[in-house]
Design an enzyme around this catalytic site. Structure first.
Site, PDB file in Angstrom:
ATOM      1  N   HIS A 157       1.134   1.485  -5.780  1.00 36.33           N
ATOM      2  CA  HIS A 157      -0.216   0.896  -5.846  1.00 36.33           C
ATOM      3  C   HIS A 157      -1.237   1.980  -6.223  1.00 36.33           C
ATOM      4  O   HIS A 157      -2.124   1.748  -7.054  1.00 36.33           O
ATOM      5  CB  HIS A 157      -0.567   0.244  -4.502  1.00 36.33           C
ATOM      6  CG  HIS A 157      -2.014  -0.122  -4.354  1.00 36.33           C
ATOM      7  ND1 HIS A 157      -2.621  -1.073  -5.141  1.00 36.33           N
ATOM      8  CD2 HIS A 157      -2.981   0.358  -3.517  1.00 36.33           C
ATOM      9  CE1 HIS A 157      -3.908  -1.175  -4.792  1.00 36.33           C
ATOM     10  NE2 HIS A 157      -4.149  -0.307  -3.821  1.00 36.33           N
TER      11      HIS A 157
ATOM     12  N   HIS B 134       0.837  -1.209   0.000  1.00 41.49           N
ATOM     13  CA  HIS B 134       0.000   0.000   0.000  1.00 41.49           C
ATOM     14  C   HIS B 134       0.869   1.255   0.000  1.00 41.49           C
ATOM     15  O   HIS B 134       0.963   1.960   1.008  1.00 41.49           O
ATOM     16  CB  HIS B 134      -0.967  -0.008   1.186  1.00 41.49           C
ATOM     17  CG  HIS B 134      -2.089  -0.979   0.997  1.00 41.49           C
ATOM     18  ND1 HIS B 134      -2.166  -2.178   1.678  1.00 41.49           N
ATOM     19  CD2 HIS B 134      -3.168  -0.933   0.175  1.00 41.49           C
ATOM     20  CE1 HIS B 134      -3.256  -2.829   1.287  1.00 41.49           C
ATOM     21  NE2 HIS B 134      -3.876  -2.101   0.379  1.00 41.49           N
TER      22      HIS B 134
ATOM     23  N   HIS C 129      -6.970   6.948  -2.879  1.00 45.18           N
ATOM     24  CA  HIS C 129      -7.822   5.938  -2.243  1.00 45.18           C
ATOM     25  C   HIS C 129      -7.161   5.164  -1.093  1.00 45.18           C
ATOM     26  O   HIS C 129      -7.868   4.583  -0.272  1.00 45.18           O
ATOM     27  CB  HIS C 129      -8.389   4.958  -3.295  1.00 45.18           C
ATOM     28  CG  HIS C 129      -7.481   3.805  -3.553  1.00 45.18           C
ATOM     29  ND1 HIS C 129      -6.405   3.890  -4.402  1.00 45.18           N
ATOM     30  CD2 HIS C 129      -7.463   2.543  -3.045  1.00 45.18           C
ATOM     31  CE1 HIS C 129      -5.774   2.740  -4.414  1.00 45.18           C
ATOM     32  NE2 HIS C 129      -6.393   1.900  -3.589  1.00 45.18           N
ATOM     33  N   ASP C 130      -5.818   5.144  -1.018  1.00 42.68           N
ATOM     34  CA  ASP C 130      -5.147   4.472   0.114  1.00 42.68           C
ATOM     35  C   ASP C 130      -4.172   5.418   0.810  1.00 42.68           C
ATOM     36  O   ASP C 130      -3.197   4.967   1.443  1.00 42.68           O
ATOM     37  CB  ASP C 130      -4.384   3.224  -0.373  1.00 42.68           C
ATOM     38  CG  ASP C 130      -5.275   1.978  -0.443  1.00 42.68           C
ATOM     39  OD1 ASP C 130      -6.241   1.891   0.341  1.00 42.68           O
ATOM     40  OD2 ASP C 130      -5.011   1.106  -1.290  1.00 42.68           O
TER      41      ASP C 130
ATOM     42  N   ASP D 271      -9.033  -1.578  -7.828  1.00 42.26           N
ATOM     43  CA  ASP D 271      -8.268  -1.841  -6.595  1.00 42.26           C
ATOM     44  C   ASP D 271      -7.886  -3.322  -6.449  1.00 42.26           C
ATOM     45  O   ASP D 271      -6.898  -3.649  -5.810  1.00 42.26           O
ATOM     46  CB  ASP D 271      -9.167  -1.402  -5.419  1.00 42.26           C
ATOM     47  CG  ASP D 271      -8.377  -1.005  -4.199  1.00 42.26           C
ATOM     48  OD1 ASP D 271      -7.151  -0.847  -4.312  1.00 42.26           O
ATOM     49  OD2 ASP D 271      -9.000  -0.843  -3.126  1.00 42.26           O
TER      50      ASP D 271
HETATM   51  P1  CMP Z   1      -6.786  -2.313  -0.578  1.00 39.76           P
HETATM   52  O1  CMP Z   1      -5.903  -1.973  -1.712  1.00 39.76           O
HETATM   53  O2  CMP Z   1      -6.887  -1.355   0.551  1.00 39.76           O
HETATM   54  O3  CMP Z   1      -8.250  -2.636  -1.100  1.00 39.76           O
HETATM   55  C1  CMP Z   1      -8.480  -3.826  -1.841  1.00 39.76           C
HETATM   56  C2  CMP Z   1      -7.995  -4.973  -1.022  1.00 39.76           C
HETATM   57  O4  CMP Z   1      -8.101  -6.227  -1.629  1.00 39.76           O
HETATM   58  C3  CMP Z   1      -6.498  -4.806  -0.777  1.00 39.76           C
HETATM   59  O5  CMP Z   1      -6.302  -3.685   0.050  1.00 39.76           O
HETATM   60  C4  CMP Z   1      -6.176  -6.162  -0.232  1.00 39.76           C
HETATM   61  O6  CMP Z   1      -6.528  -6.245   1.115  1.00 39.76           O
HETATM   62  C5  CMP Z   1      -7.120  -7.058  -1.052  1.00 39.76           C
HETATM   63  N1  CMP Z   1      -6.398  -7.693  -2.159  1.00 39.76           N
HETATM   64  C6  CMP Z   1      -5.990  -7.125  -3.313  1.00 39.76           C
HETATM   65  N2  CMP Z   1      -5.370  -8.030  -4.091  1.00 39.76           N
HETATM   66  C7  CMP Z   1      -5.372  -9.193  -3.408  1.00 39.76           C
HETATM   67  C8  CMP Z   1      -4.875 -10.486  -3.686  1.00 39.76           C
HETATM   68  N3  CMP Z   1      -4.257 -10.775  -4.828  1.00 39.76           N
HETATM   69  N4  CMP Z   1      -5.054 -11.428  -2.750  1.00 39.76           N
HETATM   70  C9  CMP Z   1      -5.685 -11.145  -1.594  1.00 39.76           C
HETATM   71  N5  CMP Z   1      -6.179  -9.938  -1.281  1.00 39.76           N
HETATM   72  C10 CMP Z   1      -6.032  -8.977  -2.174  1.00 39.76           C
HETATM   73 ZN    ZN Z   2      -5.942  -0.031  -2.716  1.00 37.67          ZN
HETATM   74 MG    MG Z   3      -7.786   0.537   0.637  1.00 34.04          MG
END
Ligand code: CMP
Ligand code: ZN
Ligand code: MG
Length: 497
Positions: A212, A208, A248-249, A355
């Site tokens: 990203h 994060h 967004h993050d 995302d």
């Molecule tokens: P975030 O980017 O905050 O929001 C989307 C969420 O999906 C991300 O955090 C992770 O927690 C989850 N995520 C994204 N890609 C994967 C993946 N390949 N495997 C498991 N979890 C994922």
């Molecule tokens: Zn994200």
């Molecule tokens: Mg997020």
């Protein structure tokens, strides 16, 4: 039609000159409507009209001008559509035109707006080209792939010396003409993006971080383009989408919401356990805009600002994974019931899809994102172990079936989301094509829509092909006994690509 060259342009422009100019404008509109346009003649006539307006404007405020009622754009003299044409063509729709007409403006006020619009546009273009030194050839080369699903954000990050978010955001808002449309001051934009990148580095997260954010911003752009949903949106909505993706993050702590709740963190206290991180991302990003040096929306009108803010809040809160099932169910049922699609809901779903999009990208990208995410999860697991808490799912570095988790994530989360995005886009975009199939499309932005159905089909087959291939890669790892976190190969997906 003879162009009106050669007439003397001074502050005492005769009523006849105005009348013939109006007729000239009407003729130009008619020619455009029936698409019989002689471009040279159109150009000469536009030049003449511009010079007439310029003469009037640069003459300052001569008493004769204020006193002369004939020089006002009265509705009985100039049809609404011509006024609309003038204002919309030359003012970049700075204000809603209807609102202006209701105010019964004098012609001079439109001239001012036209001149000011052109001037501001030029000023912004100049400011952007002066403030932005030539990009290195490698950056330019990388950005050539901006519209491609396989765009490599890691390469952009490398060639832009770790400024992929800044580089990409500027590129996209220029590409969508949003910097000039919303008069985004370049100095504010630069300062805002520096702060944004700084916020993304605050917790030195493996996943994060600003890369990203750049990836999600690019993916939102690409989704809007590939699904053609872009044509359904206003410029303000496009700006909201790109901004929401970029922030967004923001200031992500590298932990999950459950970790915040379980450890009763400061953020969990502030946001009462509700979408703890997402509430913080959007709140902290808007706080950045409170400073006039970083307020990139300083020139938005109040209604524009309110609309953008409301959209961005809804979109970023929609990235909370705990709202995934509800979001998907609501949109699915909307499509099944043939209800009209709510724009903020559609845009939230697009940001959410972006995302979680890396498993739907080529393996060379997906295999680099996964170990980064896993490393972040494992760092949280280490902390939980240290604190004597139960280790969260997927966070135990010694006992997590990475490959299986990825296959399940694709089958149960990514594929249904992308399938929904494809269905939703068809429902949104096909009526737009039908609307524009007639002789006079309502808007020139829609002209590219003709080949849309084929694009939608190819978009669907593209993400399906990638998820299928990625699942097979993970399956091979399971077969070869490298499916767990403590197997070294999953730590360096980059090298296995
Ligand atoms: P975030 O980017 O905050 O929001 C989307 C969420 O999906 C991300 O955090 C992770 O927690 C989850 N995520 C994204 N890609 C994967 C993946 N390949 N495997 C498991 N979890 C994922
Ligand atoms: Zn994200
Ligand atoms: Mg997020």
């Amino acid at each position: 039609m003879a162009p009106q060259h050669g007439k003397t342009l001074n502050t005492h422009i005769s009523v006849d000159t105005w009348r013939s100019t109006i007729i000239l404008l009407k003729r130009m509109v008619q020619q455009l409507e029936i698409r019989e346009v002689d471009f040279d003649e159109l150009k000469r006539n536009l030049e003449f009209t511009a010079s007439l307006l310029e003469a009037l404007y640069t003459s300052g405020t001569p008493p004769s001008l204020d006193a002369d009622d004939d020089l006002q754009l009265r509705s009985d003299v100039v049809p609404v559509e011509v006024r609309d044409w003038l204002a919309s063509t030359f003012t970049q729709r700075v204000q809603p035109i209807r609102q202006r007409l209701e105010e019964k403006p004098k012609f001079r006020s439109i001239v001012h707006a036209v001149q000011a619009g052109i001037f501001v546009e030029r000023m912004f273009r100049k400011a952007y080209s002066t403030a932005m030194p030539d990009q290195p050839a490698e950056v330019i080369n990388c950005l050539r792939d901006l519209d491609r699903w396989s765009f490599d954000v890691f390469s952009l990050d490398a060639v832009s010396s770790g400024h992929s978010l800044k580089t990409l955001f500027i590129e996209l808002i220029i590409k969508h003409h949003l910097n000039s449309r919303f008069k985004v001051p370049i100095s504010c934009l630069m300062s805002f993006l520096c702060e944004l990148e700084r916020g993304y580095s605050k917790h030195t997260n493996a996943y994060h971080n600003h890369t990203h954010a750049a990836d999600v911003t690019h993916t939102v752009h690409c989704l809007l383009l590939r699904t053609r949903v872009l044509y359904w949106l206003t410029e303000l909505e496009v700006l909201a989408c790109l901004f929401a993706a970029a922030i967004h993050d923001y200031e992500h702590t590298g932990n999950t919401n459950n970790f915040h709740i379980n450890t009763r963190s400061e953020l969990a206290m502030i946001y009462n356990d509700h979408s703890v991180q997402e509430s913080h991302h959007v709140s902290a990003a808007f706080r950045l805009l409170q400073d006039e040096n970083t307020n990139i929306f300083i020139n938005l009108t109040r209604p524009e600002w309110l609309e953008l803010r409301s959209l961005v809040i809804e979109m970023v809160l929609g990235t909370d994974m705990s709202s995934h099932v509800l979001q998907v169910k609501a949109m699915r049922s909307c499509l099944q019931q043939h209800e009209s699609i709510d724009k903020p809901k559609a845009l939230s779903l697009i940001l959410h899809a972006a995302d979680i999009s890396h498993p739907a990208k080529p393996w060379s990208l997906h295999s680099r994102w996964t170990p980064r995410l896993m490393e972040e999860f494992f760092t949280q697991g280490d902390k939980e172990a240290e604190m004597g808490l139960a280790i969260s799912p997927l966070c135990d570095r010694h006992n997590t079936p990475v490959s299986q988790s990825q296959i399940a994530f694709m089958e149960f989360i990514v594929e249904p989301t992308f399938s929904l995005i494809s269905d939703m886009s068809e429902k949104i975009v096909i009526p737009l094509i039908q609307d524009t199939a007639g002789p006079s499309p309502t808007c020139s932005r829609y002209r590219g829509l003709q080949w849309t159905v084929a694009d939608l089909v190819s978009f669907r087959s593209m993400w399906m092909r990638h998820t299928e291939e990625n699942k097979n890669r993970w399956r091979d790892k399971v077969k070869n006994g490298v499916s767990h976190s403590d197997e070294s190969e999953t730590q360096t997906g980059q090298d296995t690509a």
